[in-house]
Design an enzyme around this catalytic site. Structure first.
Site, PDB file in Angstrom:
ATOM      1  N   VAL A  75      -4.065   3.342   3.806  1.00  0.00           N
ATOM      2  CA  VAL A  75      -4.405   4.546   3.181  1.00  0.00           C
ATOM      3  C   VAL A  75      -4.434   5.645   4.168  1.00  0.00           C
ATOM      4  O   VAL A  75      -3.944   6.913   3.833  1.00  0.00           O
ATOM      5  CB  VAL A  75      -5.912   4.244   2.238  1.00  0.00           C
ATOM      6  CG1 VAL A  75      -6.120   5.775   1.628  1.00  0.00           C
ATOM      7  CG2 VAL A  75      -5.446   3.499   1.098  1.00  0.00           C
ATOM      8  N   GLU A  76      -5.006   5.589   5.263  1.00  0.00           N
ATOM      9  CA  GLU A  76      -5.224   6.362   6.372  1.00  0.00           C
ATOM     10  C   GLU A  76      -3.905   7.037   6.812  1.00  0.00           C
ATOM     11  O   GLU A  76      -3.634   8.214   6.984  1.00  0.00           O
ATOM     12  CB  GLU A  76      -6.120   6.138   7.294  1.00  0.00           C
ATOM     13  CG  GLU A  76      -7.619   6.053   6.713  1.00  0.00           C
ATOM     14  CD  GLU A  76      -8.450   7.406   6.420  1.00  0.00           C
ATOM     15  OE1 GLU A  76      -7.839   8.448   6.655  1.00  0.00           O
ATOM     16  OE2 GLU A  76      -9.430   7.446   5.881  1.00  0.00           O
ATOM     17  N   SER A  77      -2.938   6.007   7.265  1.00  0.00           N
ATOM     18  CA  SER A  77      -1.820   6.343   8.113  1.00  0.00           C
ATOM     19  C   SER A  77      -0.596   5.706   7.864  1.00  0.00           C
ATOM     20  O   SER A  77       0.425   5.884   8.542  1.00  0.00           O
ATOM     21  CB  SER A  77      -2.302   6.151   9.442  1.00  0.00           C
ATOM     22  OG  SER A  77      -2.334   4.537   9.719  1.00  0.00           O
TER      23      SER A  77
END
Length: 181
Positions: A75-77
């Site tokens: 989700v972040e990267s």
């Protein structure tokens, strides 16, 4: 099937390169995909596989589910170790520079937020701290990881229950991504 097995299965070698897809897109295709390795385009499979030793080690050290760490990274990267967010976040788990420095001190290391190993160790430590801070509640820990612990404390102090409004979609994305790992 375990992700590591899925990523190294011989059938994976014939997958074609495709652009990054969200877990929702991958989930929608999963029924037709058959083998788990077919869910990931080759480039993503290679990025995910390269990080797994760090994820496994950090999960063990921080008593976290490796699927949760993988989901946060996704989700972040999207497993891009060089990712930079508009607010100054960096690396796989999108750490703020000041947070990375504080975590580096706790780990007895120097801050290297774009180094995959450091970023996963530090990000997992921070995630574990946030979950512990909220009495083992993973969803509140994720909300704190996302918006900061003050965000969750303010929500609770106002007598509200559950995940703060500003983090609900984030927690939902993590939970959806977790099913892919």
């Amino acid at each position: 099937m375990l992700l590591g097995t899925a990523l190294t299965a011989p059938a994976c070698a014939s997958s074609r390169v495709e652009p990054a897809r969200s877990p929702a897109d991958v989930t929608a295709d999963a029924g037709a995909a058959g083998d788990a390795c077919e869910r990931w385009p080759t480039a993503q499979r290679d990025q995910i596989a390269a990080v797994q030793p760090h994820v496994t080690s950090a999960a063990r050290s921080n008593k976290l589910d490796p699927k949760l760490i993988n989901a946060v990274i996704w989700v972040e990267s999207k497993f891009n170790a060089k990712a930079r967010g508009p607010g100054g976040t960096q690396g796989l788990m999108q750490l703020m520079p000041a947070t990375a420095r504080e975590l580096a001190s706790s780990l007895g290391e120097r801050s290297r937020p774009l180094d995959p190993g450091f970023n996963v160790r530090a990000g997992s430590l921070y995630l574990a701290r946030m979950i512990r801070k909220f009495d083992g509640n993973t969803e509140l820990g994720l909300a704190a990881y996302h918006g900061g612990p003050g965000h969750v404390l303010k929500w609770r102090k106002a007598g509200k229950r559950g995940v703060p409004e500003g983090s609900k979609k984030y927690v939902e994305k993590i939970n959806a991504a977790k099913k892919m790992f």
